[in-house]
Write a protein that holds these residues in place. Structure first.
Motif, mmCIF file in Angstrom:
data_model
loop_
_atom_site.group_PDB
_atom_site.id
_atom_site.type_symbol
_atom_site.label_atom_id
_atom_site.label_comp_id
_atom_site.label_asym_id
_atom_site.label_seq_id
_atom_site.Cartn_x
_atom_site.Cartn_y
_atom_site.Cartn_z
ATOM 1 N N ALA A 82 0.840 -1.198 0.000
ATOM 2 C CA ALA A 82 0.000 0.000 0.000
ATOM 3 C C ALA A 82 0.869 1.239 0.000
ATOM 4 O O ALA A 82 2.039 1.217 0.409
ATOM 5 C CB ALA A 82 -0.928 0.006 1.211
ATOM 6 N N TYR A 83 0.264 2.337 -0.468
ATOM 7 C CA TYR A 83 0.921 3.644 -0.456
ATOM 8 C C TYR A 83 0.067 4.616 0.350
ATOM 9 O O TYR A 83 -1.124 4.796 0.053
ATOM 10 C CB TYR A 83 1.109 4.172 -1.878
ATOM 11 N N LEU A 84 0.653 5.229 1.364
ATOM 12 C CA LEU A 84 0.013 6.290 2.130
ATOM 13 C C LEU A 84 0.568 7.622 1.657
ATOM 14 O O LEU A 84 1.735 7.941 1.893
ATOM 15 C CB LEU A 84 0.260 6.111 3.626
ATOM 16 N N ILE A 107 -9.286 15.224 -8.332
ATOM 17 C CA ILE A 107 -8.766 14.609 -9.557
ATOM 18 C C ILE A 107 -7.536 13.763 -9.244
ATOM 19 O O ILE A 107 -7.410 12.622 -9.711
ATOM 20 C CB ILE A 107 -8.424 15.697 -10.593
ATOM 21 N N ARG A 108 -6.636 14.288 -8.436
ATOM 22 C CA ARG A 108 -5.403 13.547 -8.142
ATOM 23 C C ARG A 108 -5.649 12.335 -7.258
ATOM 24 O O ARG A 108 -4.891 11.365 -7.314
ATOM 25 C CB ARG A 108 -4.380 14.492 -7.524
ATOM 26 N N THR A 109 -6.712 12.369 -6.473
ATOM 27 C CA THR A 109 -7.106 11.160 -5.754
ATOM 28 C C THR A 109 -7.440 10.059 -6.741
ATOM 29 O O THR A 109 -7.004 8.904 -6.596
ATOM 30 C CB THR A 109 -8.317 11.450 -4.852
ATOM 31 N N GLN A 110 -8.222 10.400 -7.758
ATOM 32 C CA GLN A 110 -8.595 9.406 -8.763
ATOM 33 C C GLN A 110 -7.391 8.971 -9.596
ATOM 34 O O GLN A 110 -7.285 7.796 -9.994
ATOM 35 C CB GLN A 110 -9.699 9.958 -9.657
ATOM 36 N N GLU A 111 -6.475 9.891 -9.872
ATOM 37 C CA GLU A 111 -5.256 9.505 -10.589
ATOM 38 C C GLU A 111 -4.436 8.520 -9.763
ATOM 39 O O GLU A 111 -3.839 7.575 -10.304
ATOM 40 C CB GLU A 111 -4.437 10.750 -10.922
ATOM 41 N N SER A 112 -4.400 8.723 -8.453
ATOM 42 C CA SER A 112 -3.681 7.785 -7.589
ATOM 43 C C SER A 112 -4.332 6.413 -7.626
ATOM 44 O O SER A 112 -3.638 5.382 -7.691
ATOM 45 C CB SER A 112 -3.644 8.316 -6.146
ATOM 46 N N LEU A 113 -5.662 6.368 -7.571
ATOM 47 C CA LEU A 113 -6.351 5.085 -7.648
ATOM 48 C C LEU A 113 -6.125 4.416 -8.998
ATOM 49 O O LEU A 113 -5.993 3.189 -9.079
ATOM 50 C CB LEU A 113 -7.839 5.283 -7.390
ATOM 51 N N ALA A 114 -6.069 5.214 -10.062
ATOM 52 C CA ALA A 114 -5.769 4.649 -11.385
ATOM 53 C C ALA A 114 -4.360 4.062 -11.406
ATOM 54 O O ALA A 114 -4.122 2.993 -11.986
ATOM 55 C CB ALA A 114 -5.924 5.721 -12.459
ATOM 56 N N ARG A 122 -2.468 -0.786 -2.819
ATOM 57 C CA ARG A 122 -3.639 -0.092 -2.290
ATOM 58 C C ARG A 122 -3.274 1.358 -1.989
ATOM 59 O O ARG A 122 -2.098 1.705 -1.949
ATOM 60 C CB ARG A 122 -4.145 -0.795 -1.027
ATOM 61 N N GLN A 123 -4.283 2.181 -1.759
ATOM 62 C CA GLN A 123 -4.057 3.606 -1.575
ATOM 63 C C GLN A 123 -4.709 4.090 -0.287
ATOM 64 O O GLN A 123 -5.857 3.764 0.005
ATOM 65 C CB GLN A 123 -4.623 4.393 -2.754
ATOM 66 N N LEU A 461 -13.880 6.942 8.178
ATOM 67 C CA LEU A 461 -13.524 7.333 6.815
ATOM 68 C C LEU A 461 -12.067 7.760 6.695
ATOM 69 O O LEU A 461 -11.515 7.768 5.592
ATOM 70 C CB LEU A 461 -14.421 8.487 6.355
ATOM 71 N N ILE A 462 -11.440 8.132 7.799
ATOM 72 C CA ILE A 462 -10.077 8.666 7.751
ATOM 73 C C ILE A 462 -9.132 7.624 7.156
ATOM 74 O O ILE A 462 -9.113 6.467 7.572
ATOM 75 C CB ILE A 462 -9.619 9.086 9.159
ATOM 76 N N GLY A 463 -8.349 8.039 6.200
ATOM 77 C CA GLY A 463 -7.418 7.147 5.522
ATOM 78 C C GLY A 463 -7.943 6.624 4.206
ATOM 79 O O GLY A 463 -7.161 6.262 3.325
#
Length: 847
Positions: A82-84, A107-114, A122-123, A461-463
């Motif tokens: 995983a990456y934090l 947007i960058r959250t979704q880029e990280s998931l991509a 995992r993210q 939800l945190i994390g």
């Protein structure tokens, strides 16, 4: 950025309803009834299930991760990886479009998931907000809430339970970006206390358990003579696809497209080929040959787990890719053993992983569809659940469970249907979406944030990278006496000629969306101005009212107005008169609609790019009203867009008529009649039609025109930079850290107080530099023709001396050429009064 302020937006309310829905459908590419994994993929999942090693990589931003190392551990060694990322990149640049701040973070959250979907990790994220470049970890930890971000890091460690922590950046005294160094400081602090139940005991009370990783390592040491440094090779290929980890890393890296990394798709994550990774021990037990030295990565780490390991080895040895159902008895045997193990977060995760393997071997596909993905709280959900299975052996679909959400209690629908490979089984049901269900918007943006921290009231939800399902479901099956539970949620299925069937998850919307034409409205003190509010119907509104809520001192008339919208997609523009107070001040003014006793005060914003799913935000519909003393000269301004900003809209607010330009328009003849030309931020980085047309632009200046060029980034790190940047020599050094002033309150010295840019038509004083946001400037020119350019302002962060190149003005022929490193694209949309007054002076030069 100040709480609740949005820098830019792509609002669905600005286009037709059909266009907005088409936009979302275009960007959402999740296949309907997604294809089950192939036999080789299921076999790899079994191998992953067998491995118990785990690694957590910790850094500051999206794009800080080592993609090749993540791919190597996740896909090559089957470890839980995983990456934090402590923040979501909210304060960074955007080379694709106009979004900054909160929207860029989404947007960058979704880029990280991509990226994670490519490299296999995992993210996680903390609540830290990216407030822009920081020059020290001390400043970072002061603006971030040190204890809150530490708590989030500890929480992720206790939830994910990694064997090893890896950091990306070194500890002080070596310093890079302050966020970078702070990420390692926090990771080390968390490593030391995550196993102490007295540290953040509220997490223990929630049910989290203390956890101690074996060691924490810094990945990135380049001292090859240091014998204490552990070195490993992360080369190899993915057993499923045969693709090299280097190539996988490049594809993952290329998902960070708003960062300008789309060109890394060729491989290597920007590095290329197999790499020798270096690791320096920061704390914990030393390792000599492998970062997981001394870690039991088998099931034997759990009492009674050895049998699970043996049964899994046998299942892998006997696995037949062309007869997946033959593995079902072996998997059921493993499940029976696994059920006997005590409750443990990792074991629970492995149970879910084994359930997915069982589901895939059965060829079991589950889908619940709804006719419309957009539902208003209180409306009905008409759901159609379908079960398809390829296994010829029948089993039973027992029930559908609803764990409860939005205040609705949990309940179960009993089904008791036999399912087999002969024909699909289906079930229709009707439910009401609870009236208390929250509107869809990213959970970390539901409340206003501070400069450095998001507010998240629900600790569960945190994390997490994103929202939980709006209406979660569980489909329950019985197979040979064992219960299999498959998570489910309602989706809308649509057909696209190019992509086939696609699905869209449930979004909870308001029946109307409100929109102001600008995030900022400028007023002269005591003046009255008309402000329009557009209402778009997403459900018919027979009767309602709209009003503007303003603080004391601001007068709004009328108090309310009636509204009626007969059909979905109808729009209504209402106009209010607003009178500003007599004194210089600013305020947030919010629009609100009342319908049958319910209140709605939201915009509707759709963020859509081809490489990520469309994202919906529904923030408060509000604008910043600013009463300021400002004058302008000239009337017409040409705007050549760069990477994207809203400065053109700010110019219109100032009273200018703005004409959008292209590179082909940069000739003296076509620019004649314009009082000034403004070049958008990073235009010299992103425009391909600028270089060849610069002579015409300079000729316009020579004949008496004024040009203001906003800042650009130096060449390198995926950036190109055309030259020249002006009619006289001007350059930006590509150094690290870049030349910039990050303290938005840094003192400012006016070097030429009587220069027209500081006196006409607005007399600039020290007060004009109050209330700035995020930073003073960025990517300052490092050298310039001192004979021709006049620097106007001097400013520096504490203990530094930065170049005096925030604003450089050159007289060229009869006109003026201005190069400015000030982030007007941040200051003007934030409603900073002094920024408007100073920018007006630049545009007014020569008038």
């Amino acid at each position: 950025m100040r709480p609740g302020h949005r820098i830019a937006r792509l609002a669905a309310t600005g286009a037709s309803l059909l266009a907005a829905l088409a936009l979302m459908a275009h960007a959402q590419t999740t296949p309907s009834f997604a294809q089950l994994p192939t036999g080789i993929q299921i076999l790899q999942n079994l191998r992953s299930f067998r491995e118990l090693g785990s690694v957590l990589y910790i850094a500051a931003h999206p794009d800080d991760e080592n993609n090749q190392l993540l791919a190597y551990f996740a896909r090559g060694r089957y470890y839980r990886t995983a990456y934090l990322s402590l923040n979501r990149g909210d304060g960074g640049q955007n080379v694709l479009g106009p979004e900054f701040g909160e929207e860029l973070g989404v947007i960058r959250t979704q880029e990280s998931l991509a990226a994670r979907s490519v490299d296999g990790a995992r993210q996680f994220f903390s609540r830290a907000f990216d407030f822009g470049y920081s020059k020290s970890p001390e400043e970072t930890l002061r603006i971030w809430d040190h204890q809150q971000v530490l708590a989030d890091t500890v929480r992720v460690i206790r939830e994910f339970r990694p064997d090893v922590l890896i950091t990306r950046f070194p500890l002080p005294p070596y310093n890079t970006h302050g966020h970078h160094t702070a990420s390692t400081v926090l990771a080390l602090e968390a490593f030391k206390i995550a196993n102490d139940p007295k540290s953040f005991p509220e997490q223990i009370a929630e049910g989290l358990l203390p956890w101690q990783p074996k060691r924490i390592l810094y990945n990135g040491v380049d001292n090859k003579s240091d014998a204490s440094v552990l070195r490993m090779n992360d080369g190899g290929t993915d057993p499923v696809s045969g693709e090299s980890f280097s190539s996988i890393a490049g594809r993952a890296r290329s998902m960070h497209k708003t960062q300008g990394f789309g060109n890394f798709a060729g491989g290597g994550g920007g590095r290329g080929g197999a790499q020798t990774e270096s690791f320096q021990l920061l704390d914990g037990e030393p390792a000599t040959t492998d970062i997981l030295d001394g870690v039991d990565t088998t099931w034997s780490r759990y009492p009674g787990g050895a049998d699970i390991g043996k049964l899994t080895d046998d299942a892998i040895a006997q696995f037949k890719q062309d007869s997946l159902g033959a593995s079902v008895p072996a998997i059921l045997a493993i499940r029976a053993k696994l059920a006997a193990l005590p409750k443990d977060p990792v074991v629970d995760e492995k149970r879910a992983q084994l359930d997915r393997i069982l589901q895939n071997c059965l060829g079991l596909k589950v889908e619940t569809t709804i006719p419309n993905a957009e539902v208003v709280p209180g409306e009905a959900l008409k759901m159609h659940s379908t079960v398809v299975v390829s296994s010829p052996d029948p089993f039973k679909w027992i029930s559908t469970r609803f764990p409860g959400t939005g205040g609705q209690p949990a309940f179960t629908d009993t089904i008791n249907l036999k399912v087999d490979g002969k024909e699909p089984a289906a079930r229709d049901s009707n439910h009401i979406l609870p009236a208390s269900t929250l509107l869809t918007t990213p959970y970390w943006l539901r409340e206003d944030h501070t400069q450095g921290m998001a507010r998240v009231d629900d600790p569960s939800l945190i994390g997490r990278p994103g929202n939980l399902p709006v209406y979660p479901m569980e489909q329950v099956f019985e197979i040979d006496g064992q219960t299999l539970i498959i998570p489910d949620e309602p989706v809308q299925v649509t057909s696209d000629p190019a992509k086939g069937e696609t699905s869209r998850k449930l979004d909870v919307i308001a029946p109307v969306a409100l929109s102001f034409s600008n995030d900022v409205q400028l007023f002269a003190p005591g003046a009255t101005k008309s402000v329009d509010v557009e209402i778009t119907a997403y459900r018919p509104v027979k009767k309602g009212t709209i009003q503007l809520d303003a603080p004391a001192g601001w007068k709004v008339t009328p108090a309310t107005q009636p509204i009626h919208l007969a059909a979905v997609g109808d729009k209504l523009k209402t106009t209010f008169s607003i009178t500003a107070p007599a004194q210089l001040t600013s305020a947030n003014i919010t629009a609100r609609v009342d319908i049958n006793g319910a209140h709605f005060a939201n915009e509707r914003i759709v963020l859509s790019y081809p490489h990520i799913p469309a994202q919906m935000l529904q923030p408060l519909a509000r604008f910043k009203a600013v009463a300021l003393d400002m004058a302008i000269r000239g009337k017409k301004v040409g705007y050549l867009p760069g990477a994207g900003d809203s400065v053109a809209a700010a110019l219109e607010q100032m009273g200018y008529a703005v004409t959008q330009l292209t590179g082909a328009d940069l000739t003296p003849e076509k620019l004649r009649g314009l009082d000034a030309v403004v070049i958008g931020v990073r235009a010299f980085n992103v425009r391909t039609d600028l270089a060849g047309n610069l002579p015409g632009l300079f000729a316009y200046v020579e004949q008496g025109g004024t040009v203001i060029a906003q800042y650009n980034r130096p060449a390198g790190q995926g950036q190109t930079l055309i030259a020249p940047l002006g009619p006289y020599d001007l350059s930006i050094a590509g150094q690290a850290p870049p030349l910039r002033v990050t303290d938005e309150n840094a003192p400012v010295t006016m070097l030429v107080p009587d220069h027209p840019a500081l006196t006409t038509p607005n007399k600039i004083t020290a007060a004009d530099f109050d209330g700035w946001v995020q930073e003073r400037n960025a990517y300052l020119p490092s050298s310039w023709d001192e004979e021709h350019y006049t620097p106007l302002l001097a400013m520096s962060d504490p203990g530094e001396t930065q170049p005096s190149s925030s604003i450089l003005v050159a007289k060229y022929g009869k006109g003026y050429y201005v190069y400015t490193a000030i982030g007007w694209y941040r200051q003007l949309p934030a409603g900073v009064p002094g920024a408007y007054r100073l920018f007006a002076n630049l545009v007014s030069l020569g008038k």
